[in-house]
Design a protein around this motif. Structure first.
Motif: not given
Lengths: 154, 83
Positions: A103-119
């Motif tokens: 992503s452009s900025h880190r927060r989206a990348a961190f959160e989306a990675a965690e979301f994907l792993m949790d699911y």
């Protein structure tokens, strides 16, 4: 730039560095890349494990990962993401799963990675079987994984 | 319809898939589980704790009250442990 979503379910190993490089190849809009690798451990609660065998539901595994990949793309501003999940027999030290988000900025990348792993843990149809000195047994689902997934529902 | 089994559900039943024709009174996934479990000892063992069994219709997760009408493929499996 077009966001690139890659989902692969495969028996063979993958090259994490190559996958990360491929996601950002030729782009200058990406300011943050997060990668998560899930790796087979050599022990569980102190008991040695000689291997894991991952069973999966062909077709549904890909569909379910893609469904959550699309949800992640809709929820966060991502330049792209890659999810690779292996099946078959995997020995300690080998890769099981890879999630890469850009992503452009880190927060989206961190959160989306965690979301994907949790699911991935709670709704992608994969089942782990452990080989130990005492024989083989199916790994039990963990309630903390369900709790981790539930936090994205708000 | 085709029924598929995975992980220890598959092992207990002794097969990965089969084709079944449930009677007319079986309308939901939960009723299908009860009907399958009533057929023989290995199926009864596989479905002995219905609340831990997860189900999918045509490769989409469903709840026990989901209707099976029109389903091509119903799958039963334990809670998932991937990732």
């Amino acid at each position: 730039m077009t966001a690139i979503v890659t989902v692969r379910v495969q028996q063979e190993d993958f090259d994490t560095a190559r996958e990360i490089a491929a996601l950002g190849d030729g782009r200058i809009d990406i300011g943050a890349v997060v990668s998560f690798s899930g790796i087979c451990r050599g022990s569980d609660h102190g008991a040695p494990i000689s291997a894991l065998t991952l069973e999966h539901y062909p077709g549904m595994a890909e569909d379910e990962i893609m469904r959550h990949a699309n949800q992640a793309m809709a929820r966060w501003q991502l330049a792209g993401l890659t999810v690779i999940h292996r099946f078959g027999r995997i020995v300690p030290g080998e890769n099981i799963v890879l999630v890469v988000t850009a992503s452009s900025h880190r927060r989206a990348a961190f959160e989306a990675a965690e979301f994907l792993m949790d699911y991935l843990k709670t709704s992608a149809p994969f089942w782990k079987r452990e080989e130990t000195a005492d024989g083989e047994s199916w790994v039990e689902a963990k309630s903390h994984d369900d709790a981790a997934t539930a936090r994205w529902k708000s | 319809m085709k029924v598929k089994y995975f992980a220890w559900v598959r092992e207990r039943i002794g097969k990965a898939e089969e084709t079944v024709e449930p009677p007319d009174h079986v309308h939901t996934v939960g009723e299908l589980i009860a009907w399958l479990a009533g057929r023989d000892e290995s199926s009864a063992h596989a479905f002995e704790t219905p609340k831990v069994i997860r189900a999918a219709i045509d490769r989409t997760h469903v709840q026990p009250n989901a209707a099976i009408a029109g389903a091509r493929e119903v799958a039963f499996f334990p809670p998932m442990t991937g990732g």
